[in-house]
Design a protein around this motif. Structure first.
Motif, short mmCIF file in Angstrom:
data_model
loop_
_atom_site.label_atom_id
_atom_site.label_comp_id
_atom_site.label_asym_id
_atom_site.label_seq_id
_atom_site.Cartn_x
_atom_site.Cartn_y
_atom_site.Cartn_z
N ASP A 84 0.48 -1.24 -0.13
CA ASP A 84 -0.23 0.55 -0.46
C ASP A 84 1.01 0.82 -0.02
N VAL A 85 2.09 1.04 0.49
CA VAL A 85 2.93 2.44 0.56
C VAL A 85 3.84 2.63 -1.00
N ASN A 86 4.66 3.29 -1.68
CA ASN A 86 5.49 2.59 -2.85
C ASN A 86 6.58 2.91 -2.57
N LYS A 87 6.83 2.02 -2.85
CA LYS A 87 8.32 1.12 -3.18
C LYS A 87 9.60 1.68 -2.79
N SER A 88 9.56 2.93 -3.15
CA SER A 88 10.79 4.02 -2.01
C SER A 88 10.81 3.75 -1.34
N GLU A 89 10.41 3.96 -0.42
CA GLU A 89 9.29 3.89 1.08
C GLU A 89 9.90 2.50 1.83
N VAL A 90 9.78 1.44 1.07
CA VAL A 90 9.88 0.19 1.43
C VAL A 90 11.53 -0.24 1.33
N LEU A 91 11.55 0.26 0.78
CA LEU A 91 12.80 0.35 0.00
C LEU A 91 14.81 1.49 1.46
N LEU A 92 13.50 2.31 1.20
CA LEU A 92 14.37 3.33 2.42
C LEU A 92 14.22 2.86 3.72
N LYS A 93 13.12 2.15 4.22
CA LYS A 93 13.23 1.66 5.10
C LYS A 93 13.65 0.70 5.08
N LEU A 94 13.29 -0.48 4.61
CA LEU A 94 14.77 -1.65 4.43
C LEU A 94 16.37 -0.98 4.52
N ALA A 95 16.58 -0.49 3.60
CA ALA A 95 18.01 0.24 3.71
C ALA A 95 18.53 0.39 5.31
N ASP A 96 17.56 1.21 5.60
CA ASP A 96 17.42 1.26 7.51
C ASP A 96 17.59 0.58 9.24
N ILE A 97 16.70 -0.63 8.55
CA ILE A 97 17.28 -1.24 9.47
C ILE A 97 18.39 -2.68 8.98
N LEU A 98 19.11 -2.45 7.48
CA LEU A 98 19.97 -3.07 7.26
C LEU A 98 20.90 -2.80 7.61
N GLN A 99 21.17 -1.22 7.57
CA GLN A 99 22.05 -0.74 8.60
C GLN A 99 22.40 -0.66 9.76
N SER A 100 21.75 -0.78 10.18
CA SER A 100 21.61 -0.46 11.86
C SER A 100 22.15 -1.99 12.03
N ASP A 101 21.97 -2.86 11.25
CA ASP A 101 23.14 -4.51 11.76
C ASP A 101 23.81 -4.77 10.80
N ASN A 102 24.62 -3.77 11.70
CA ASN A 102 26.22 -3.93 10.79
C ASN A 102 26.41 -4.41 9.65
N LEU A 103 25.26 -4.20 8.56
CA LEU A 103 25.24 -4.24 7.45
C LEU A 103 26.71 -3.39 6.91
N GLN A 104 27.22 -3.53 5.93
CA GLN A 104 27.94 -2.30 5.53
C GLN A 104 27.35 -1.51 3.42
N ASN A 105 28.22 -0.55 3.82
CA ASN A 105 28.30 -0.02 2.01
C ASN A 105 25.74 -0.07 1.68
#
Ligand code: ATP
Ligand code: MG
Length: 340
Positions: A84-105
């Motif tokens: 229901d939200v657009n893909k960009s928002e999901v991708l940004l949210k996803l990037a946030d989640i991954l970033q805070s778990d020590n994944l790099q770049n």
């Protein structure tokens, strides 16, 4: 061009077999690498499920289709129903989640043609691209993987062709040459066309004891074929051609036999279709149809559409170079893969 058509290959062709098989084996990813890929995907699943409990994560591309060489990046598709939200928002949210778990770049590329999140796992050094709801790619990945199970020569040929294309700089869609996906389809089609055939046509059912055993509809595209490929393990056994003969014939076909002006390669039908029949005779927008490869499911989609009037020349010269080397070079297994 046609005057160079070879009917018969060099007498000593089978001398090259062991060498080609050696190259193929050196490209296969070792088991440890497969284990590490699985670990990374398991970690990603764990992180994704917390935010989107209903979501699924699928591996697609070369890590899922069995045509991946060692050190390939992993392509992952995050499937979220009723987005229901657009893909960009999901991708940004996803990037946030991954970033805070020590994944790099970790990077969200929301404006790319296929928007993705890119990341690197510091533990394994593996890179990964995650896209959203690209389910047709997940289904065509399964089709390729199923074809690979039927006859070992497909994987051998495709590894060698991909290795050649990467070494020669003709596996770069952004520069107008073909994707790995297109090269694998070219190999499947080529093996469907051998006499006797080495591969069947899995989508042309019911036929030869095959029926539809797998059917899904994705983005309004019906994807259906015979996927009980374990039943086809002796399909190609009447054809005794060796990998060296097949590599020779593959390049000879693309250098001198393929009718670029009129023909469309179609894995879906296991045959050659006409450009006229598909209305692929004119340039429309950026689609020039200078080399035509029909997508097995999205049949209006020409995988050759990235090729322009400059890159078609590069591509055809490379096919001719490869064909000449396979016919005359004393040491084709080296010359073929020389960096450009
Ligand atoms: P490589 O080993 O070079 O990474 P790959 O198999 O991952 O090869 P890519 O060309 O990167 O190949 O494409 C990844 C996947 O995306 C393909 O396996 C296919 O499922 C899908 N794909 C790529 N290009 C297209 C396309 N033009 N149309 C439909 N699906 C495509
Ligand atoms: Mg890939």
């Amino acid at each position: 061009r046609n005057s160079k058509r070879q009917i018969e290959c060099r007498r000593d062709i089978d001398r090259l077999n062991a060498r080609f098989l050696g190259i193929y084996e050196s490209l296969i990813p070792p088991d440890e690498e497969k284990v590490k890929q699985k670990q990374l995907v398991t970690l990603l699943k764990k992180l994704v499920i917390k935010e989107w409990p209903e979501a699924e994560l699928y591996i697609y591309g070369s890590c899922g289709n069995s045509f991946g060489v060692s050190k390939s990046d992993i392509d992952v598709c995050l499937a979220i129903e009723d987005l229901d939200v657009n893909k960009s928002e999901v991708l940004l949210k996803l990037a946030d989640i991954l970033q805070s778990d020590n994944l790099q770049n970790v990077q969200a590329l929301t404006r790319a043609r296929v928007p993705i999140v890119k990341l690197m796992d510091p533990v394994t050094g593996i890179s990964c691209d995650i896209c959203i709801n690209n389910l047709l790619a997940v289904v065509n990945t399964k089709l390729l993987r199923d074809y690979a199970k039927i006859d070992a020569r497909l994987r051998q040929l495709a590894f060698i062709v991909k290795h050649w294309a990467k070494s020669r700089g003709v596996n770069e869609t952004y520069r107008g040459t073909l994707s790995s996906y297109a090269y694998v389809l070219m190999c499947i089609h080529f093996l469907q066309q051998r006499k006797p055939a080495i591969l069947p046509c899995l989508q042309l059912v019911p036929c030869q004891g095959m029926e539809i055993t797998y059917a899904v509809t994705v983005d309004n595209v019906e994807c259906a074929y015979f996927d009980q490929v374990e039943k086809l393990s002796s399909f190609g056994s009447r054809n005794k051609e060796s990998i060296a003969q097949l590599v020779w014939a593959f390049f000879n076909y693309w250098a001198y036999w393929h009718d670029y002006a009129n023909d469309v390669l179609s894995v879906r039908t296991g045959s050659v279709l006409s450009k006229r029949g598909k209305d692929w005779t004119r340039r429309i927008g950026n689609d020039r149809h200078l080399i035509c490869i029909e997508d097995p499911f999205e049949t209006s989609h020409d995988l050759g559409r990235v090729v322009d009037k400059f890159s078609i020349r590069v591509l055809r010269e490379e096919f001719e170079r490869a064909a000449e080397i396979m016919q005359y070079d004393p040491d084709p297994c080296v010359t073929l893969f020389e960096p450009y």
